[in-house]
Design a protein around this motif. Sequence first.
Motif, mmCIF file in Angstrom:
data_model
loop_
_atom_site.group_PDB
_atom_site.id
_atom_site.type_symbol
_atom_site.label_atom_id
_atom_site.label_comp_id
_atom_site.label_asym_id
_atom_site.label_seq_id
_atom_site.Cartn_x
_atom_site.Cartn_y
_atom_site.Cartn_z
ATOM 1 N N LEU A 244 0.828 -1.215 0.000
ATOM 2 C CA LEU A 244 0.000 0.000 0.000
ATOM 3 C C LEU A 244 0.858 1.260 0.000
ATOM 4 O O LEU A 244 0.496 2.256 -0.634
ATOM 5 C CB LEU A 244 -0.967 -0.002 1.189
ATOM 6 C CG LEU A 244 -1.918 1.184 1.276
ATOM 7 C CD1 LEU A 244 -2.731 1.366 -0.010
ATOM 8 C CD2 LEU A 244 -2.854 1.034 2.467
ATOM 9 N N VAL A 245 1.982 1.231 0.702
ATOM 10 C CA VAL A 245 2.863 2.409 0.687
ATOM 11 C C VAL A 245 3.364 2.643 -0.738
ATOM 12 O O VAL A 245 3.371 3.779 -1.235
ATOM 13 C CB VAL A 245 4.038 2.227 1.669
ATOM 14 C CG1 VAL A 245 5.090 3.298 1.441
ATOM 15 C CG2 VAL A 245 3.531 2.282 3.106
ATOM 16 N N ALA A 248 0.483 4.054 -2.740
ATOM 17 C CA ALA A 248 0.163 5.442 -2.368
ATOM 18 C C ALA A 248 1.156 6.405 -3.019
ATOM 19 O O ALA A 248 0.789 7.490 -3.482
ATOM 20 C CB ALA A 248 0.175 5.595 -0.849
ATOM 21 N N ASP A 249 2.407 5.980 -3.055
ATOM 22 C CA ASP A 249 3.443 6.795 -3.665
ATOM 23 C C ASP A 249 3.123 7.039 -5.150
ATOM 24 O O ASP A 249 3.254 8.167 -5.667
ATOM 25 C CB ASP A 249 4.758 6.011 -3.524
ATOM 26 C CG ASP A 249 5.961 6.914 -3.501
ATOM 27 O OD1 ASP A 249 5.798 8.124 -3.671
ATOM 28 O OD2 ASP A 249 7.063 6.378 -3.323
ATOM 29 N N ILE A 251 0.137 6.818 -6.564
ATOM 30 C CA ILE A 251 -1.110 7.596 -6.679
ATOM 31 C C ILE A 251 -0.814 9.094 -6.569
ATOM 32 O O ILE A 251 -1.381 9.907 -7.301
ATOM 33 C CB ILE A 251 -2.138 7.126 -5.619
ATOM 34 C CG1 ILE A 251 -2.624 5.716 -5.972
ATOM 35 C CG2 ILE A 251 -3.319 8.100 -5.529
ATOM 36 C CD1 ILE A 251 -3.372 5.012 -4.848
ATOM 37 N N THR A 252 0.107 9.453 -5.686
ATOM 38 C CA THR A 252 0.472 10.878 -5.626
ATOM 39 C C THR A 252 1.213 11.293 -6.908
ATOM 40 O O THR A 252 1.096 12.426 -7.355
ATOM 41 C CB THR A 252 1.328 11.202 -4.382
ATOM 42 O OG1 THR A 252 2.550 10.484 -4.456
ATOM 43 C CG2 THR A 252 0.603 10.841 -3.099
ATOM 44 N N ILE A 254 0.534 10.099 -9.901
ATOM 45 C CA ILE A 254 -0.513 10.247 -10.925
ATOM 46 C C ILE A 254 -1.167 11.629 -10.804
ATOM 47 O O ILE A 254 -1.551 12.241 -11.796
ATOM 48 C CB ILE A 254 -1.531 9.093 -10.806
ATOM 49 C CG1 ILE A 254 -0.864 7.790 -11.290
ATOM 50 C CG2 ILE A 254 -2.819 9.388 -11.586
ATOM 51 C CD1 ILE A 254 -1.657 6.525 -11.003
#
Lengths: 415, 415
Positions: A244-245, A248-249, A251-252, A254
Amino acid sequence: MNESLRINPDAVKNDILRTADFGMIDTENGIGRTVLPGMPANGRARTYLVDQMIAAGIDVTVDVVGNITGRWTPPAADGTAAPVAAGSHLDSVPKGGIFDGPLGVYAALEAVRTIKDSPLSFNRPIEVVCFTGEEGTRFADGVLGSSVAAGELSVEDALDLSDGRVSLGTALAEAGFRGTGRLDASEWHAWIELHIEQGPYLEADDVDVGIVTGIVGFTWGAITMHGEADHSGPTPMHHRSDALVAAADVITAIRRIPNSLGRRTVGTTGYIDAKPNSINVIPEEVTFTWGFRDTDPAVIEAARERVLDEAELAAEREGVDVEYEDRMWADPVQFADACTEAVGNAADRLGYDSMRLFSGAGHDATHMADLMDTGMVFARSENGKSHNESEFTSWDDCYRAANTFANAAVDLATV
Amino acid sequence: MNESLRINPDAVKNDILRTADFGMIDTENGIGRTVLPGMPANGRARTYLVDQMIAAGIDVTVDVVGNITGRWTPPAADGTAAPVAAGSHLDSVPKGGIFDGPLGVYAALEAVRTIKDSPLSFNRPIEVVCFTGEEGTRFADGVLGSSVAAGELSVEDALDLSDGRVSLGTALAEAGFRGTGRLDASEWHAWIELHIEQGPYLEADDVDVGIVTGIVGFTWGAITMHGEADHSGPTPMHHRSDALVAAADVITAIRRIPNSLGRRTVGTTGYIDAKPNSINVIPEEVTFTWGFRDTDPAVIEAARERVLDEAELAAEREGVDVEYEDRMWADPVQFADACTEAVGNAADRLGYDSMRLFSGAGHDATHMADLMDTGMVFARSENGKSHNESEFTSWDDCYRAANTFANAAVDLATV
């Protein structure tokens, strides 16, 4: 050049509000609806449309994938001439708005009703069209009916599409809208579609209607990070492979990638799924999506390459494995000059302010543009909102856009 | 001081492997099991334990929340003396390992079997205990049975806990393990528990057994970002209120915050849920969890405050609203010197290398430490893995830890 036609604004308003009743949802503000293709609410919305078409005295056909066509041939027209087709869709996203789709269908129907009562005469028949499953929330990723009409998806493959429980063919039969034959869009002279903008640009520039010059292209895909499930307490940070980390990285990233690519490039992660998804376990596997859109295919490809690079780097940093899957690619579409000129001229004659802009969303027009002259008219979207209950277009804006659309359609049918 | 006791390694291995059969899952590597409290697999594991207790000639009691106790009173002992209690749990996380829990239960039973066959004599009875629902995967967030035994959760509230379909009381009755009365841990003299480390430190330092000096404290909570659902195509980046981007930003912060706080501080997001979770819609609402653990409550509170600050800032940057909910707070626990000394002395006498360390995970011992002298022994975890099929402790490590544990228990029962 004919005097400008003006539609009856109450007729379009009435049809949209009646259609809003089907699948209406509870909302805190605004009006919303959930009308997935083949669901009972979609069946009721379709039945209402067919009733209005019959009442308007036009010939109704339903094809095997549920595309509905109402054909009107002007008395002086050549019945064998390639028709101008116009319309949109009646399905919605879950908890969607009431204008996205129905405005285009009922503007087209009202254009025919208005033309029939006018002294106008032109050569080509007009077909009012409602395509099946434009939104891609059931059976397919979108523009389902228009893909079949354009010959890009076979009837057999379309009918076999499943929502995980039933096939499209079965769902359409149950809703009473599995007809016969295949609507063949290659027989049309032109396609013109009225739709809400779903973006903020017309409102921001205080312009009445939009002359759509094309549709942005896009890339869609999914990235899966494969880490290791571990107890969240005793596993030190440097011992983790946290999927997930890493996700998340990316997704930021994108969110950030469009900044450096194009002024109107957009990037979105709409979907994420984590396993085992427990507060006390380090996530083992996380799948999430990317979507980038732009008018320039090189920019789209650059965004796609960057997100894959970012995913590789994030996976390396977190010690997880990465895999990715391309799901969809659509080239940007450029509309025909004949159509953008017809729309622009119509707005000018009606005295409306207009501006040229690209559509940020895909539409049934995407597939039509490969086959014939294609154009679109945009109505203003309040705050640029769509796909939720806040979606709103004032009745005045509906009226102006529908008038522009009707006059552009007449122009296209006259040549 | 007595000669050191040595258990039968085959007996513990056999009991663990037999228990692994209940709820066994398909795995690619290793052995795994899913044994949620009250499920049939949990009932079978409990029945096997009771059968072994009876075969060992010790008196079995099942309390109203399913805690199982097997009491053995040495012939020369004072039957009214406060007993030394020892054990662990038989439930697992979904797709968990076979050592987490069963090793502690069967090491305790084997200690009694070994003591019974030895010439050892001491004053206090020994109780072998299997607590209900330690893992927190059904009915409660964890340490369910020991909370009731410690008087921190009432019997009524415990029996009413629901998994969304049935209550704990009903599930236990169906599994045949809803007994009578309440196991009262306040009557015990000491609690000692053997558990796998679930972390990498014993292996990293090549040490045989761990002398656990306490349990880290933790904070758990959830953050929800409230943004706006919009079409992912036509909505410009500067017009978005993307709940997932804000959430992703905070998830990377949760990864980063421990760096600057403590050498063994950990921070985890284990759970995330996005709505509407559709590739083509900007996420409207995303809920995710935080968890931080450390030996120092001030560090835990600092981590909690930092993540809330980060959430506020991320929400502001993305134009979304943030709300948060504290779910759990546990102070760090310091074990009694009497217990750490008993464990350390036992390891020394047996000739094992040992080291003192904190437990990074919560255990039933957490609640016992409030009431009595409490201690734990850690067995090595290969690669520090637990809560999945890769969880592994070699049979030699099980043997050394069980010997250390048995001798420490004898020491505690002798005073």
